[in-house]
Design a protein around this motif. Structure first.
Motif, mmCIF file in Angstrom:
data_model
loop_
_atom_site.group_PDB
_atom_site.id
_atom_site.type_symbol
_atom_site.label_atom_id
_atom_site.label_comp_id
_atom_site.label_asym_id
_atom_site.label_seq_id
_atom_site.Cartn_x
_atom_site.Cartn_y
_atom_site.Cartn_z
ATOM 1 N N SER A 146 0.901 -1.319 -0.059
ATOM 2 C CA SER A 146 0.140 -0.408 -0.449
ATOM 3 C C SER A 146 0.704 0.939 -0.008
ATOM 4 O O SER A 146 1.907 0.722 0.412
ATOM 5 N N GLY B 216 2.378 4.408 1.672
ATOM 6 C CA GLY B 216 2.948 4.784 2.829
ATOM 7 C C GLY B 216 4.283 4.738 2.958
ATOM 8 O O GLY B 216 4.537 4.723 2.106
ATOM 9 N N ASP C 17 6.985 1.752 7.526
ATOM 10 C CA ASP C 17 6.721 1.239 8.650
ATOM 11 C C ASP C 17 5.024 0.121 8.270
ATOM 12 O O ASP C 17 5.339 -0.621 8.619
ATOM 13 N N THR C 18 4.461 0.684 6.306
ATOM 14 C CA THR C 18 3.669 -0.642 6.286
ATOM 15 C C THR C 18 4.280 -1.276 5.264
ATOM 16 O O THR C 18 3.132 -1.894 5.032
ATOM 17 N N TRP C 19 5.408 -1.609 4.771
ATOM 18 C CA TRP C 19 6.002 -1.843 4.411
ATOM 19 C C TRP C 19 5.860 -3.851 4.612
ATOM 20 O O TRP C 19 5.856 -3.630 5.970
ATOM 21 N N GLU C 20 6.256 -4.575 3.632
ATOM 22 C CA GLU C 20 5.711 -5.670 4.265
ATOM 23 C C GLU C 20 7.529 -6.671 3.983
ATOM 24 O O GLU C 20 7.864 -6.416 2.448
#
Length: 316
Positions: free
Chosen positions: A11, A13, A16-19
């Protein structure tokens, strides 16, 4: 297919939103190389380019543009950007997608023999900053014997500008904080502090000579305003960080996403690798992080100058 791990933005952002997920690495076809990553370079663009939706970009987006490692597989009848290669060779790759990975398959033309003078973390940070610096000098027509102004001289791009300018006999007055003056001086620049009175300090450092070009790597209004005050020809002012001011003030802006910039940066890669191999281009490092701690590395980078480049190191 090989199973590897890599960082993706699923997504738009912040990091900290990464996977950090597993993925299948396709075997290399003709004109492709698979690289076992030993270090991935960390750059502001890694986070910037997935912070919000961009035209032409589709989620998920693999993160990272430059790596250093070893060839683990080579497509049939394939040569890399620097010539013949074999499995096991140490290489660098730049302008790739998904460098924050344990392994990845990339176009062979983007791969070059790693300079033996650099460690993997250093080599993984050579080309994004180096090609940007080279293009800044090129588009401003900076020539031997001239004096130029460089905003952000102690940063990664700035340090590469200083080294490349020194090799060409170009005199550089560079802005930096007082605590970073030693870095600017180490690489041949004349340091001046930014802040009120900057234009007068640059004039004093120029010792009566003309400042004929300005290179902006910080993007502040001060940097652009002082550049406009000191440099007579607006075409000889370039920014990589203030595109709005470029449009408003008629100065140049460059970016790796621009076709002309991309062509120049592709063309200059081999020259920069050769400079590094000869010991003429170095990459100061601040620290490394484990690959699975990529968001922490980006937080350090976004919080201010970390004192050198950062790299991500896979666990195996």
């Amino acid at each position: 297919m090989t199973i590897a791990e890599h960082w993706i933005a699923s997504s738009w952002g912040a990091p900290d939103t990464w996977e950090f997920v597993e993925h299948e690495v396709p075997p290399p076809g003709r004109g492709e190389v698979t690289i076992r990553v030993h270090a991935a370079g960390v750059n502001p663009a890694d986070a910037k380019h997935v912070a919000s939706a961009r035209s032409g970009a589709q989620l998920p987006v693999p993160i990272g543009y430059e790596v250093s490692g070893r060839i683990s597989a080579l497509g049939p009848d394939t040569r890399i950007g620097s010539g013949d290669a074999a499995v096991g060779d140490k290489v660098v790759a730049f302008r790739v997608r998904g460098g924050y990975a344990t392994e990845l398959t990339v176009p062979a033309e983007k791969v070059f023999a790693k300079p033996t003078t650099l460690t993997h973390p250093e080599a993984a940070n050579l080309l994004l900053a180096g090609t940007t610096a080279a293009e800044m000098l090129w588009v401003t027509g900076s020539a031997p014997g001239e004096t130029i102004l460089l905003h952000g001289a102690s940063g990664a791009v700035g340090v590469s500008v200083l080294q490349q300018a020194a090799l060409r006999g170009i005199r550089v007055i560079g802005t930096a904080s007082a605590k970073r003056f030693d870095v600017v001086e180490r690489f041949g620049g004349i340091p001046v502090t930014y802040g009120p009175g900057l234009a007068d300090r640059v004039r004093a450092a120029a010792a009566g000579g003309a400042v004929v070009a300005a290179l902006d790597a910080v993007g502040t209004d001060e940097a652009i305003d002082v550049s406009l005050e000191l440099v007579d020809e607006r075409r000889r002012i370039v920014t990589i960080a203030a595109p709005q001011r470029a449009g408003a003030d008629g100065i140049q802006v460059i970016a790796g996403s621009m076709p002309e910039s991309a062509r120049f940066r592709d063309d200059i890669r081999a020259e920069l690798v050769a400079l590094a191999q000869n010991g003429d281009l170095v990459v100061p490092m601040a620290r490394t992080f484990p690959l699975d701690e990529a968001p922490a590395a980006l937080r350090l980078l976004s919080g201010g100058h970390p004192g050198g480049k950062l790299a991500l190191i896979p666990s195996s």
